[in-house]
Each structure stands twice: as C-alpha cells, then as structure tokens.
Design an enzyme around this catalytic site. Sequence first.
Site, PDB file in Angstrom:
ATOM      1  N   LYS A   1       1.025  -0.638   0.165  1.00 25.11           N
ATOM      2  CA  LYS A   1      -0.030  -0.283   0.240  1.00 25.11           C
ATOM      3  C   LYS A   1       0.988   1.161  -0.206  1.00 25.11           C
ATOM      4  O   LYS A   1       1.870   0.989   0.473  1.00 25.11           O
ATOM      5  CB  LYS A   1      -1.166   0.297   1.176  1.00 25.11           C
TER       6      LYS A   1
ATOM      7  N   ARG B   1     -10.601 -11.699   1.930  1.00 28.11           N
ATOM      8  CA  ARG B   1     -10.707 -12.501   1.516  1.00 28.11           C
ATOM      9  C   ARG B   1      -9.976 -14.072   1.921  1.00 28.11           C
ATOM     10  O   ARG B   1     -11.253 -15.055   1.521  1.00 28.11           O
ATOM     11  CB  ARG B   1     -11.516 -12.023   0.179  1.00 28.11           C
TER      12      ARG B   1
END
Length: 488
Positions: free
Chosen positions: A265, A339
């Site tokens: 990020k 996920r």
Amino acid sequence: MTTPVSIRFAEPELDGIAAATGRVVVFVGAEGKMGPAARRVDKLTRGALKRLAEADAFAAMKPGDSVDLAWPSGVAAESVQVIRLDRRDDVAAARKAGAAIGRALSPLGTLVLADTVARAAEVSFGLAMRAYDFNAHKTAEPKVPGEVVLMVNGPEAVAAEAAPLAALAEGVFFTRDLVNEPANILTTDDFAARLAAMHELGLEVEILEEADLAELGMGALLGVGQGSESPSKVVVMQWNGGGEEPPLALVGKGVVFDTGGISIKPAAGMEQMTMDMGGAGTVAGVMRTLALRGAKANVVGLVGLVENMPDGRAQRPGDVVRSMKGDTIEVINTDAEGRLVLADVIWYAQERFQPSGLIDLATLTGAIIVALGHEHTGVFSNDDGFCNAFLSAAKAEDEGAWRMPMADAHDAKLKSRIADMMNVGGREGGSITAAHFIKRFVKDETPWIHLDIAGTALLKTDSTLAPKGATGWGVLALNRLIRDNYEV
Ligand code: BES
Ligand code: MN
Ligand code: ZN
C-alpha cells in the site's frame, strides 16, 4: 481492558441536590415540562431552567440535545446540564441524552436527576458507551470520572433493566480496545491470548496454530500470513447457552496489520491498517456480551488472525494457493488478503459446525467506502429472510446498514486462466466482486450474510455513542439479532 464507568441507581433525594459537587444533570420535556427534581433545580437557581425552557434556544433543541449552565448560583455544582428529553422520546433519543452526559463526566462526580425519565436504563447505556476513553498509551494521569449516580423512581427495576445493557457496553469496549490497539501490541499472539482469557466468562476457546491449519489444508489463509514473524492462527469461541440446535456462526477477518504485502500500500494512511482486524474484534465483542449476559443461544465465533507483510517468504502476485475447500486461487493482488482468510475460516466453520446461519464481518474493501461512506456497513446475503432480520436489528439499534446487490456477472470477473479463480475482479463494483469471492466458499444450504465494515469500524470523527476511533459497529445489531431470533 477499558471498563465501562460504574453507575449507581438511587431513589430520588431532592434535599441533596443543592450540595452536590461536580455535575448535576436535569431533564426537561417537550413544552418545557419539568418533574420534581428539575423544579427543585429551577427553584435553587432562581428560575434559570424556566427561562431556558421559554427561550428560542430550547425550542431549537432536538430530543437528547443538551446545554450547560456553568457555575450557576444557588447550587454547589460546577455545572447544571439541561437535557431535552420527553417521556415519549424513543430509545435512540434516550441513548443520545445519555451520551451527552457521558461525554462530559466530572472527576468530582455526576448526579443525574432522572426521576421523570421513561427510559433511564437506555440513558445509562448511552452514558457508558460515550464515556469510553482509550488511554492505554497516554502517560499522563487519566481523568477518572467521579461517582455517577442516576436518581430514578424504583432503582432496583431500572438496575435490572440496565444489567444486560452493561454487558453490551462491555462487549463493545472489548471490540473498541482491540480495534484501537496498535499492531506492535496487538500481534496475533496477543490477540489470541486476549480471546483465550474469555474462558473465565464461560466461553470455550480453542486456538488452532499454523501446524493445525496446514493439516486442515488452509492454504489460502496461511499464504497471507507467511511473510510475517507473527504466526497465523484461527481462534474458535463457543457459547453454548441454548439447547441442542445447531449454532449461529460468526466469522471475523483478523488481519492485525495490512501492509498490502508485496502489492504494498502507499505510505499515506497505512497506519490505519491497524484496524484491519475489525471483523474479528466485533465477533469477539459479541461473544463477550453473550457470555456476560448469559444468552440462551448457541453461537460460535471464529476469527482468522494473520499479519499481511512483505518479506522474502511473503506470497507473490501470481502465486496459486489451495484453499481448505479444495478450490485453487491465483493471487493477483496480495492486498486482497481478507477474502483469502475468510475463505478458509468460513469453510472450516461450515464443515465443523453445520451452522443454521453464518455471518462474516470484515474490513474488506476500500470500494465499500466509495459506495456508502462511513454511515452504513455494506450488507450482502444469499437469504432474504435472514438478511431482513439482520437489517431490522441494525435499524432498531441505530447502526447503519445497507444491502448491496449481487449478480452472476460480477462472479464471472473472478475467472482465472490458470487456477479455479483469481482473488480480484477489477476496480468496478470492488466490494461486490469481493462478496462473490466469499460466496464461493459458502455452501448453497447455508444462509449467509457478509458485512463489509471497512467504512464503519473506525471513524475520524466523534459519533453519537463513541469518541473518534473504533466504534464497535455491529456488536449491538448482532446481539439484538441473537436475542430476538436465536434464544430458546
Ligand atoms: N483492508 C483493506 C480494505 C480497507 C481499506 C479497509 C480501507 C479499511 C479501510 C483490504 O485488505 C484491501 O486492501 N482491499 C483492497 C482490495 C483490492 C486490492 C482489490 C482495496 O480495497 O483496495
Ligand atoms: Mn489488503
Ligand atoms: Zn485488509
């Protein structure tokens, strides 16, 4: 942990009001209605309350709003806080009124004259919720609130009504502490230890270590944590307060820090990713509440605890991992890690517990913040009845929740050239493709709700019941869903 302020309920005693130090709180109803205690304060302050009640300022106040009369003559208190609240006002207004008190507690004590208040227990709940203060890492002496006394008619009955709400506040505080805690303190080991300590409350807590997870075949979850020095874990918390019926399963994403991994990020704002275990924190807070109030329901909470770090051992974009279900996943973006964690924990929850329903919570996508902002959690489901029961519980608790659509066309975007699926499906509808990815690990017969709490778990601004920071969103709604639908 941060413990809620203790509140004493006492019979009204008007002669003590003049000498009370600290803060005194009174309630004025619609049209300036005052009860005996408020009339006494009005008399002591030579009509200050009546003047306020007749002023335009009062007419402009909404239920639960308040004004402070500072150092008023005629009483010893440093402040008289006047709250507009009518007997007819709803639970949300009563909690808001309580929050107005909780925001401003004095070290010298707070005397709340709630003799005419219809929902005094809800006022005490709002008070406790808003008085939360995460000061674990401040070296200055914390400002400890003095004694808080609520003067009510029939204090025993009000105290009995307030008890389950106190359990709820403690559950919320547990969640908020976990979410506020930085990642160098709340490692996967530390998180698991805090959950294991809930054994004392009667919860059955098991910790599955990396070797156990490998044996179960949880390749998707293990891939996420393999670049971290902190070991990945799954913690299973069981509350068996019901009969023989299968449990409701709550599953939480517990990424203690999300750097993005090799798909790293940007630096700006990365510190916020200490909250990426918010789903797991919420599951933990609900389990704590259920235990504290002795809920007559069977609920199992499972959390996947991992840290997503870049490292020589970290998983790479393009890696293919095998989930416990057996499906293979091409990891296109290592930052779509939540996920991968949920896929394995959800599959394990179904295989082991055959739950009657399953709700997962996760700070899953930035896309849900683009779609809904910070007021509503994104709700996805394969079962309208189950989903509507949750939405009405959230509404009753004033926790924002908004159902999002699902459609096969979104699922198709997950198709991979070399594996059974990819872990991302492009920018468009990003929270929806994420939900479809998760749905692939939900059995057709399992009623399922997915809650994307990326926008609601932590706020930069104060909200009605919380100071800025972790909100504990979802603990209230889930507790109510269980209370209203699962208790025997
Ligand atoms: N933990 C983030 C999502 C997030 C973003 C939570 C902002 C809270 C605030 C998640 O793991 C993530 O990085 N998601 C990616 C998915 C993308 C790579 C498909 C995102 O939202 O950008
Ligand atoms: Mn991520
Ligand atoms: Zn994440």
